[in-house]
Scaffold this motif. Structure first.
Motif, short mmCIF file in Angstrom:
data_model
loop_
_atom_site.label_atom_id
_atom_site.label_comp_id
_atom_site.label_asym_id
_atom_site.label_seq_id
_atom_site.Cartn_x
_atom_site.Cartn_y
_atom_site.Cartn_z
N ARG A 117 1.43 -0.85 0.12
CA ARG A 117 -0.28 -0.67 0.08
C ARG A 117 0.87 1.22 0.35
NH1 ARG A 117 -4.65 -0.45 4.01
NH2 ARG A 117 -4.98 2.13 2.65
N ALA A 118 2.49 1.13 0.89
CA ALA A 118 2.83 2.43 0.70
C ALA A 118 3.64 3.19 -0.88
CB ALA A 118 4.22 2.00 1.50
N LEU A 119 3.12 1.60 -2.08
CA LEU A 119 3.77 2.58 -3.26
C LEU A 119 1.99 3.71 -3.66
CD1 LEU A 119 3.34 -1.27 -5.44
CD2 LEU A 119 5.45 0.53 -4.80
N LYS A 120 1.15 3.82 -2.83
CA LYS A 120 0.78 5.01 -2.93
C LYS A 120 0.82 6.11 -2.93
CE LYS A 120 -3.79 4.71 -3.60
NZ LYS A 120 -4.95 5.17 -4.97
N ASN A 150 7.77 4.81 9.32
CA ASN A 150 8.14 4.04 10.77
C ASN A 150 7.03 2.44 10.26
OD1 ASN A 150 10.08 5.40 11.36
ND2 ASN A 150 9.41 6.18 13.47
N VAL A 151 7.53 1.40 10.19
CA VAL A 151 6.46 0.30 10.24
C VAL A 151 6.31 -0.44 11.17
CG1 VAL A 151 5.63 -1.74 9.07
CG2 VAL A 151 6.23 0.78 7.76
N THR A 152 5.63 -0.70 12.40
CA THR A 152 5.73 -1.63 13.78
C THR A 152 4.26 -2.02 14.42
OG1 THR A 152 7.14 -2.84 14.94
CG2 THR A 152 6.85 -0.73 15.02
N GLY A 153 3.92 -2.56 14.93
CA GLY A 153 2.95 -3.02 15.32
C GLY A 153 2.88 -1.55 16.90
N PRO A 154 1.48 -1.40 17.39
CA PRO A 154 1.00 -0.63 18.54
C PRO A 154 1.62 0.09 19.09
CG PRO A 154 -0.82 -1.80 18.15
CD PRO A 154 0.38 -2.16 16.71
N GLU A 155 2.02 -1.16 19.82
CA GLU A 155 2.82 -1.38 21.46
C GLU A 155 4.34 -0.97 21.64
OE1 GLU A 155 1.13 -4.27 19.69
OE2 GLU A 155 -0.81 -4.63 20.93
N ALA A 188 1.93 5.87 9.73
CA ALA A 188 1.41 4.53 9.19
C ALA A 188 0.39 4.20 9.99
CB ALA A 188 2.65 3.35 9.76
N ASN A 189 0.17 3.94 11.08
CA ASN A 189 -1.11 3.37 11.22
C ASN A 189 -2.87 4.63 11.15
OD1 ASN A 189 -0.38 2.64 14.40
ND2 ASN A 189 0.14 1.21 12.80
N GLN A 190 -1.68 6.04 11.59
CA GLN A 190 -3.26 7.00 10.45
C GLN A 190 -3.68 6.31 8.62
OE1 GLN A 190 -1.73 10.75 10.55
NE2 GLN A 190 -4.05 11.33 10.24
N LEU A 191 -2.01 6.22 8.34
CA LEU A 191 -2.86 6.15 6.55
C LEU A 191 -3.63 4.92 6.83
CD1 LEU A 191 1.25 7.39 5.41
CD2 LEU A 191 -0.84 8.21 4.71
N PHE A 192 -2.79 3.99 7.22
CA PHE A 192 -3.06 2.14 6.55
C PHE A 192 -3.85 2.09 7.25
CE2 PHE A 192 1.28 3.57 4.87
CZ PHE A 192 0.62 3.55 3.48
N GLY A 193 -4.02 2.08 8.72
CA GLY A 193 -5.42 2.08 10.21
C GLY A 193 -4.07 0.23 10.67
N TYR A 194 -4.42 0.52 11.91
CA TYR A 194 -4.02 -0.59 12.59
C TYR A 194 -3.64 -1.87 12.61
CZ TYR A 194 -4.27 3.19 16.63
OH TYR A 194 -3.79 4.59 16.65
N PRO A 195 -2.76 -2.76 12.65
CA PRO A 195 -2.66 -3.93 11.91
C PRO A 195 -3.30 -4.67 12.41
CG PRO A 195 -0.70 -3.10 13.33
CD PRO A 195 -1.63 -1.91 13.68
N LYS A 196 -4.25 -5.59 11.61
CA LYS A 196 -5.24 -6.23 11.74
C LYS A 196 -5.03 -7.77 13.16
CE LYS A 196 -5.94 -7.71 7.61
NZ LYS A 196 -4.76 -8.30 6.22
N VAL A 197 -3.69 -7.83 12.81
CA VAL A 197 -3.07 -9.65 14.04
C VAL A 197 -2.51 -8.40 15.35
CG1 VAL A 197 -2.03 -11.26 13.92
CG2 VAL A 197 -3.08 -11.00 12.07
N SER A 198 -3.77 -8.89 16.54
CA SER A 198 -2.96 -8.32 17.87
C SER A 198 -1.91 -9.70 18.12
CB SER A 198 -4.64 -8.16 18.49
OG SER A 198 -4.84 -9.58 18.42
#
Ligand code: NAP
Length: 338
Positions: free
Chosen positions: A241-244, A254-259, A296-306
Motif C-alpha cells: 500500500r506504500a506504493l500509493k 515507521n512500520v511496526t505494531g502499536p505496542e 503509518a497507522n493513520q495512513l493505513f489503519g492499525y494492524p489486523k492481527v493483535s
C-alpha cells in the motif's frame, strides 16, 4: 494455527483496503530480494489482492533463489520470477522496466568482520537500483536500526527523530536511505522509505525466540527489555500500500505494531500458556530500540492481527512442533554488532 498451509494462507489474505488500493496502483510490481523471510509471502499476498481486485497486473519476484524450490513455489502461485544477482550490474541492467519496485534486498547477519560487503550491499547497490529504476515508484525497505535507542518514556522514535545508528549495519542502512533519496531528488522518482521493526511470522522472529526460551527454561536477557513487532502479513500489506504514498521529497514511514512490548510481560504470557516460570537474566535498561508507527497507522489503519493473537498462534505453533527458520533476530544486541 498449526500447519504451514494455514500459516501461508493467513499471510496471503488481503484486506479490503489492499484490494481497493490494488485497483489504482498503476502497472506491474517487481519485488527485488523476494527470496528472503518476507518476500515470498508478500508476493503471494500481492497476487491474491490482484485477483480479488479483478485487475491485470504482473508480480515479478527477483532474487538469486538460493533456497531450493522457492522459485517453483512462486511460479505456481502466478508470480513471475527472474534469477538475478543484483550486485552483478550486467544482470541488473537486463531486468525489465516496471512501474513499481519494492526493494527488499539487504544483508545484516555476518556484518561483523565483513563490513565492506554490508556497505556494498546496503549502501552501494541501492544507488545502482535507483538509477536503473529512476522512472518507477520505489518502496525501499529499511530498518528501525537507523534510530538511536529511545528512553522508555518517549513512546518510540518518530520519523523526524534524527537518525543515529549504533554500529555498521544500522549505518549502512542509513546509507541505503540517503542514496535512494539522493537519486529520488535527482530524477524526481517517487520514494517511500519503510523503516521496519521486527516483522514476525510463526517460523521466525522475536516472539518465537522468547517463546522457545521460556519453554526450554533458558534465561532471557532483560537488557533489551522492550521491543516492537508486527505480524508479517500486516507488514507486507503496508509495503504494497506504500506504493500509493511514494513521493518526492521522500515519504518516510515507521512500520511496526502499536505496542511498546515489555519482554518480561511477553515471557510471562508464554509462561502462563506453557505452564512454566520464565527464567530472567539481568534487568531492563532505561532505553531500547523502539519505533512509533503512528503515522503509518493513520495512513493505513492499525494492524489486523493483535499481539495477543500472535502470542496464542505462537503457542499453538510450538505445541504442534511447527516448522521454524533458523534466522535469529539478535534483538537483544545493544552494541550494534551483527
Ligand atoms: N524481517 C524483519 O523483521 C526486518 C526488520 C527490519 C528490516 N528488515 C529488512 O527488510 C528487508 C526484507 O526482510 P527479510 O527479512 O525478508 O530479509 P532477508 O530474509 O534478508 O531477505 C532478503 C533477500 O534478498 C535476497 N538477496 C540478497 N542479496 C541479493 C543479491 N545480491 N541479489 C538478489 N537478491 C539478493 C536474498 O534472497 P536470495 O538468496 O534468493 O537472493 C535474501 O534472502 C531486508 O532488507 C531486511 O534487512 C527486515
Amino acid at each position: 494455527m498449526r500447519t504451514l498451509e494455514e500459516l501461508e494462507a493467513k499471510l496471503a489474505e488481503p484486506s479490503k483496503a489492499l484490494v481497493e488500493d490494488m485497483k489504482s496502483i498503476d502497472g506491474d510490481i517487481m519485488l527485488l530480494g523476494v527470496g528472503g523471510k518476507m518476500g515470498p509471502s508478500l508476493a503471494k499476498l500481492a497476487m491474491n489482492a490482484i485477483k480479488e481486485a479483478g485487475v491485470s497486473k504482473r508480480v515479478i519476484g527477483v532474487s538469486r533463489f538460493s533456497e531450493a524450490g522457492l522459485r517453483e513455489q512462486l511460479e505456481a502461485e502466478g508470480v513471475e520470477t527472474i534469477a538475478c544477482d543484483l550486485l552483478d550490474d550486467e544482470q541488473l541492467q537486463k531486468l525489465p522496466e516496471v512501474e513499481n519496485v519494492i526493494y527488499m534486498a539487504g544483508t545484516k547477519f555476518g556484518t561483523y568482520g565483513k563490513e565492506y560487503f554490508t556497505w556494498a550491499m546496503n549502501s552501494y547497490l541501492p544507488g545502482r537500483v535507483a538509477e536503473k529504476y529512476k522512472n518507477a515508484r520505489i518502496v525501499a525497505f529499511s530498518t528501525g536500526n537507523v534510530y538511536p535507542f529511545m528512553p522508555l518514556a518517549y513512546g518510540g522514535a518518530v520519523e523526524t527523530t534524527p537518525p543515529a545508528p549504533i554500529g555498521e549495519y544500522g549505518s549502512s542502512c542509513l546509507g541505503r536511505e540517503r542514496v535512494f533519496e539522493y537519486f529520488s531528488r535527482k530524477y524526481d522518482t517517487p520514494l517511500a522509505i519503510y523503516r521496519l521493526n521486527y516483522a514476525i511470522d510463526l517460523r521466525y522472529g522475536v516472539l518465537l525466540e522468547i517463546a522457545k526460551s521460556v519453554r526450554a527454561q533458558k534465561p532471557i536477557s532483560l537488557a533489551m527489555g522492550h521491543v516492537n513487532c508486527i505480524w508479517q502479513g500486516d507488514a507486507n500489506e503496508i509495503a504494497i500500500r506504500a506504493l500509493k504514498v511514494c513521493s518526492n521529497p521522500v515519504n518516510v514511514l515507521n512500520v511496526t505494531g502499536p505496542e511498546t512490548i515489555s519482554v518480561r510481560w511477553l515471557a510471562q504470557e508464554f509462561g502462563r500458556r506453557f505452564g512454566v516460570e520464565p527464567v530472567f537474566e539481568g534487568e531492563e535498561s532505561p532505553n531500547a530500540l523502539l519505533n512509533n508507527a503512528s503515522k503509518a497507522n493513520q495512513l493505513f489503519g492499525y494492524p489486523k492481527v493483535s499481539l495477543l493473537q500472535m502470542i496464542d498462534w505462537m503457542t499453538e505453533w510450538l505445541e504442534a512442533d511447527g516448522a521454524t527458520i533458523n534466522k535469529p533476530t539478535h534483538f537483544q544486541e545493544r552494541a550494534g554488532k551483527y
